[in-house]
Write a protein that holds these residues in place. Structure first.
Motif, PDB file in Angstrom:
ATOM      1  N   ILE A  13       3.538  -0.822   2.305  1.00 50.74           N
ATOM      2  CA  ILE A  13       3.348  -1.728   3.443  1.00 50.74           C
ATOM      3  C   ILE A  13       2.082  -2.554   3.224  1.00 50.74           C
ATOM      4  N   GLN A  14       1.034  -1.854   2.806  1.00 46.34           N
ATOM      5  CA  GLN A  14      -0.238  -2.552   2.627  1.00 46.34           C
ATOM      6  C   GLN A  14      -0.120  -3.626   1.566  1.00 46.34           C
ATOM      7  N   GLN A  15       0.550  -3.272   0.450  1.00 45.15           N
ATOM      8  CA  GLN A  15       0.701  -4.237  -0.635  1.00 45.15           C
ATOM      9  C   GLN A  15       1.500  -5.442  -0.178  1.00 45.15           C
ATOM     10  N   ALA A  16       2.610  -5.200   0.511  1.00 46.68           N
ATOM     11  CA  ALA A  16       3.466  -6.312   0.948  1.00 46.68           C
ATOM     12  C   ALA A  16       2.694  -7.242   1.874  1.00 46.68           C
ATOM     13  N   LEU A  17       1.876  -6.660   2.746  1.00 47.43           N
ATOM     14  CA  LEU A  17       1.153  -7.509   3.689  1.00 47.43           C
ATOM     15  C   LEU A  17       0.042  -8.282   2.998  1.00 47.43           C
ATOM     16  N   THR A  18      -0.723  -7.615   2.136  1.00 48.74           N
ATOM     17  CA  THR A  18      -1.826  -8.346   1.508  1.00 48.74           C
ATOM     18  C   THR A  18      -1.291  -9.385   0.536  1.00 48.74           C
ATOM     19  N   ASP A  19      -0.125  -9.126  -0.075  1.00 46.18           N
ATOM     20  CA  ASP A  19       0.446 -10.144  -0.960  1.00 46.18           C
ATOM     21  C   ASP A  19       0.788 -11.396  -0.188  1.00 46.18           C
ATOM     22  N   SER A  20       1.328 -11.225   1.009  1.00 42.70           N
ATOM     23  CA  SER A  20       1.774 -12.421   1.733  1.00 42.70           C
ATOM     24  C   SER A  20       0.671 -13.050   2.551  1.00 42.70           C
ATOM     25  N   PHE A  21      -0.288 -12.264   3.046  1.00 43.09           N
ATOM     26  CA  PHE A  21      -1.231 -12.826   3.999  1.00 43.09           C
ATOM     27  C   PHE A  21      -2.673 -12.759   3.573  1.00 43.09           C
ATOM     28  N   GLY A  22      -2.933 -12.097   2.457  1.00 40.55           N
ATOM     29  CA  GLY A  22      -4.285 -12.133   1.913  1.00 40.55           C
ATOM     30  C   GLY A  22      -5.315 -11.571   2.863  1.00 40.55           C
ATOM     31  N   SER A  23      -6.271 -12.412   3.219  1.00 39.04           N
ATOM     32  CA  SER A  23      -7.389 -11.877   3.989  1.00 39.04           C
ATOM     33  C   SER A  23      -7.127 -11.857   5.481  1.00 39.04           C
ATOM     34  N   ALA A  24      -5.955 -12.354   5.897  1.00 39.45           N
ATOM     35  CA  ALA A  24      -5.685 -12.302   7.339  1.00 39.45           C
ATOM     36  C   ALA A  24      -5.430 -10.873   7.794  1.00 39.45           C
ATOM     37  N   VAL A  25      -5.024 -10.002   6.891  1.00 47.22           N
ATOM     38  CA  VAL A  25      -4.837  -8.587   7.229  1.00 47.22           C
ATOM     39  C   VAL A  25      -5.915  -7.791   6.514  1.00 47.22           C
ATOM     40  N   SER A  26      -6.466  -6.808   7.201  1.00 42.97           N
ATOM     41  CA  SER A  26      -7.598  -6.087   6.601  1.00 42.97           C
ATOM     42  C   SER A  26      -7.714  -4.715   7.228  1.00 42.97           C
ATOM     43  N   ASP A  27      -8.623  -3.925   6.691  1.00 47.02           N
ATOM     44  CA  ASP A  27      -9.055  -2.677   7.313  1.00 47.02           C
ATOM     45  C   ASP A  27      -7.894  -1.719   7.540  1.00 47.02           C
ATOM     46  N   PHE A  28      -7.188  -1.387   6.441  1.00 44.05           N
ATOM     47  CA  PHE A  28      -6.056  -0.472   6.573  1.00 44.05           C
ATOM     48  C   PHE A  28      -6.573   0.951   6.630  1.00 44.05           C
ATOM     49  N   GLN A  29      -6.204   1.683   7.664  1.00 45.63           N
ATOM     50  CA  GLN A  29      -6.545   3.096   7.670  1.00 45.63           C
ATOM     51  C   GLN A  29      -5.444   3.894   8.332  1.00 45.63           C
ATOM     52  N   GLN A  30      -5.394   5.160   7.991  1.00 46.21           N
ATOM     53  CA  GLN A  30      -4.385   6.058   8.556  1.00 46.21           C
ATOM     54  C   GLN A  30      -5.092   6.884   9.621  1.00 46.21           C
TER      55      GLN A  30
END
Lengths: 411, 183, 173
Positions: free
Chosen positions: C8-25
């Motif tokens: 999930i993290q990879q798919a999001l950062t690939d498409s949106f770059g720095s607009a998504v950040s701070d992934f934590q569980q």
């Protein structure tokens, strides 16, 4: 766009001016509620009608807004349980247990197996109690008062069981972090067993009164339908979604409190109309009875609460004599127990669908933010779409079958 | 019929009876008639409404007290049973319903929320319906047991039975309504 | 096959770059932050992408942090659920205190309509593009936003309860 910000009466008055029917009649505005015998709870619907047919409608809610989320920010955790009772007050134990499970997740408390099974029993009793109300009152709204009188007797029996467990009939405030306040008395189990013997024939009789009744079927088939895709987009969960054909049930999707140990079916409907909702709730009562039977048969021995002296009040007799008990009692009540800074979302399958608790703690004894994901609030949005083009009495039947409970709608 | 003992909820008032006639005070007869046929308007908003449904159902049966027909139209109701929390958004509607009721009318406030706001001491909840309408009987509880609701109705019956027939046009009553700004 | 967090993290950062950040569980839910101006693209992507398939918006609520820095004082928190792989995620969007605005997602998920109205009603967060952004639970005439931390819980004008008997002072309530 700003047209929609006008109160509905003014907007519809504008539409009435512009539009006239071919035979010279006009559209009219009907105010359904907030106090209306058929709306179970207070919410208003302003309907634009063409004779008996509903063209459009808009609802107003908030007539019983009691600011639960704001109150919860000012109360210690154990004082929030009475608030959760009063959300879906037809099945308060489910709300209570959901809240305790959320707290246990946040605090990292493991509960013993016996507690989990007892919780399952009381939650399924609450679900039966909720579905009894919904279906019998659907009967009343279509004119059949008899079913209501027959099955309400058994709601009294369920209330007696709650009284044995926690002392209260309706707003149960049951349980604590880690389990129950006291072991269930043998009389409670006796009453549950008696209910399991006496209730099934009565429920069968109730089903026979309405389920294949020509008049009831005419009143409810193809009334207030909703398709599965629209339902999912509108955030439907619970029996209303299952009537539309989607078998989403949190007890199976994300089992909590040992639901994975029980075998039960998920009844689904086809078209999402009122008749399907009625039948799905009927079938769910049978499934709940079966779950209670399985839980009683497999009930393990053990303590009725977890061993967490930090969060579970010590027995009162010890508090007066024992120093540690006194200290723990003081710390728990004054809020000096270790509360981690975290956020947790825990859903349970309530009588109406996914009842979720989003808790954000900040280390103090009150939550920083507590948000209740209330299923009634979310699916009631679809009501006006569901009754578009139908007649007024169909709208009443749809409203009844959706089981909109005002306490959960407004919180 | 062996025994001629009559079992009734509605005892005959004191009076002088003879062959084919019974003389008593008008207010006693009117009081008896009113007390034993109080048609309620169940203004059920929240949890207390469910306890009222239990009271209405066959186990606790409020119909044996004369409240057989639940009237949802204020014009046809005698007593207004306010059950549940009244929010400030709802207060004008409660007031409107009360004003539409025809005299004689009585109000029972069922539950802690209707009596005083209950556990909801918040910005959005009306702290007691007696802020907007005059109340005759308060039934506390959260929610009150059906027996308590029935007790409240019985107390109201006592009040109704002994009420003067001229009460509604008396200056005290007019003053009471004026204090609530009810015409 | 389960949908794992790194995917999930990879798919999001690939498409949106720095607009998504701070992934934590946090406990069992992957939580991440999304910049407020890209929320509708992110949510559309989460719903329509063939691997992610988050088909359900569980809930949407607002939060107020009066002690945080000015551009992170309000937050809108979305919980989404993928029914096919049984995965939940939590999305947080922080908003400016002076002008809390964010795009509406009610065109993507119809259930957001009333939930955004509720969030507006409680916090004053404006949802741009919402078809009917008006108060829903509180009275229409209300001017303040009650769930903000500075707004008191009790009605100040009530006459029948004396705050002294509840232990309430101007400091603690």
């Amino acid at each position: 766009m700003s047209d929609l910000l006008l109160p509905p009466e003014l907007r519809y008055a504008g539409i009435i001016e512009q539009r006239k029917n071919e035979d010279g009649s006009e559209l009219s505005i009907l105010n359904l509620g907030p106090t209306h015998p058929a709306t179970h709870g207070i919410f208003q619907n302003i309907l634009l009608m063409d004779g008996e047919r509903i063209i459009e409608g808009e609802g107003t809610v908030g007539y019983i807004h009691r600011a639960f989320e704001k109150i919860a920010e000012n109360r210690p955790f154990y004082q929030i349980t009475p608030l959760t009772d009063r959300m879906n007050y037809c099945s308060s134990p489910i709300n209570n247990m959901g809240w305790w499970m959320t707290l246990e997740k946040a605090l990292g408390v493991e509960v013993p197996k016996r507690v989990q099974y007892l919780r399952v029993i009381v939650m399924e009793l609450a679900r039966i109690s909720d579905h009894i109300i919904c279906n019998s009152v659907l009967g009343v709204d279509t004119g059949a008062l008899t079913g209501f009188l027959y099955v309400f007797q058994y709601r009294e029996k369920i209330y007696e069981i709650y009284e044995e467990i926690c002392g209260a009939r309706l707003t149960t405030n049951m349980g604590r972090i880690g389990g129950f306040e006291r072991e269930w008395s043998p009389l409670a189990f006796e009453k549950i067993n008696t209910l399991l013997e006496e209730f099934p024939p009565i429920w069968k009789e109730f089903e026979n009164l309405l389920a294949r009744n020509r008049i009831f079927m005419d009143r409810t088939i193809d009334v207030g339908p909703i398709s599965a895709e629209r339902a999912i987009s509108y955030g439907f969960t619970g029996p209303n979604l299952r009537a539309a054909g989607v078998d989403y049930d949190i007890r199976v999707m994300q089992p909590y409190s040992s639901y994975e140990d029980f075998e039960f079916n998920i009844p689904v409907g086809k078209s999402g109309d009122t008749y399907d909702r009625f039948c799905v709730r009927n079938a769910e009562v049978w499934e709940s009875l079966s779950i209670i039977k399985q839980a009683l048969a497999k009930l393990p021995e053990g303590p009725y609460h977890a061993n967490v002296p930090d969060y579970y009040l010590p027995p009162k007799e010890e508090v007066y004599h024992n120093m540690e008990a006194l200290i723990y009692h003081f710390k728990i009540v004054m809020g000096e127990v270790p509360v981690p800074v975290t956020e947790v979302y825990h859903p349970v399958e309530g009588g109406n669908g996914e009842l979720g608790f989003y808790l954000v703690t900040d280390g103090s004894r009150t939550p920083y933010r507590l948000h209740f994901r209330r299923p009634c609030f979310i699916y009631y949005q679809a009501f006006n779409e569901m009754v578009k083009g139908q007649m007024l009495s169909d709208a009443i039947a749809t409203l009844s079958s959706l089981n909109v409970i005002a306490g959960e709608l407004d919180a | 019929m062996s025994d001629s003992k009559i079992i009734t909820n509605a005892e005959a008032p004191e009076g002088y009876s003879g062959e084919g006639f019974f003389a008593t005070k008008l207010s006693d007869v009117v009081g008896m008639a009113r007390a034993n046929s109080l048609w309620p308007l169940p203004f059920a908003t929240s949890c207390c409404g469910i306890e009222f449904m239990a009271t209405m159902a066959s186990h606790y049966d409020v119909a044996r007290f004369g409240s057989e027909r639940m009237s949802f139209s204020p014009r046809q109701a005698d007593m207004l049973l306010v059950m549940g929390t009244i929010a400030k958004k709802m207060a004008p509607i409660l007031r409107q319903v009360y004003e539409q009721m025809a005299e004689p009318r009585w109000v029972i406030s069922v539950g802690a929320c209707a009596c005083s706001g209950g556990i909801f001491d918040t910005y959005s909840v009306l702290q007691g319906i007696d802020k907007v309408i005059p109340v005759d009987v308060y039934v506390p509880g959260c929610p009150p047991r059906p027996e308590q609701i029935l007790d409240g109705i019985m107390r109201l019956q006592d009040m109704v039975r002994t009420e003067s027939v001229r009460r509604r046009s008396s200056p005290e009553y007019t003053e009471l309504l004026a204090s609530y700004n009810i015409k | 096959m389960a949908l794992e967090n790194p995917v999930i993290q990879q798919a999001l950062t690939d498409s949106f770059g720095s607009a998504v950040s701070d992934f934590q569980q946090i406990h069992d839910i992957l939580t991440f932050e999304v910049a407020a101006d890209s929320i509708s693209e992110v949510m559309l992507f989460l719903r329509d992408d063939a691997t992610l398939r988050f088909n359900f918006l569980t809930t949407l609520c607002g939060m107020h942090f009066p002690d945080a820095s000015t551009d992170r004082q309000f937050a809108v928190v979305y919980h989404m659920h993928n029914w096919i792989d049984n995965v939940r995620i939590r999305i947080k969007c922080y908003l400016n205190a002076k002008n809390p605005q964010i795009d509406t997602v009610s065109s993507i998920f119809l259930s957001a309509n009333w939930q955004e109205r509720e969030t507006y009603d409680f916090f004053g967060i404006i949802f741009k593009g919402h078809p009917q952004l008006k108060r829903i639970l509180n009275m229409d005439e209300m001017v303040s936003f009650p769930m903000r931390k500075e707004f008191p819980l009790e009605d100040g004008g009530r006459t029948d309860k004396d705050d002294r008997f509840f232990g309430r002072t101007t400091d603690n309530c």
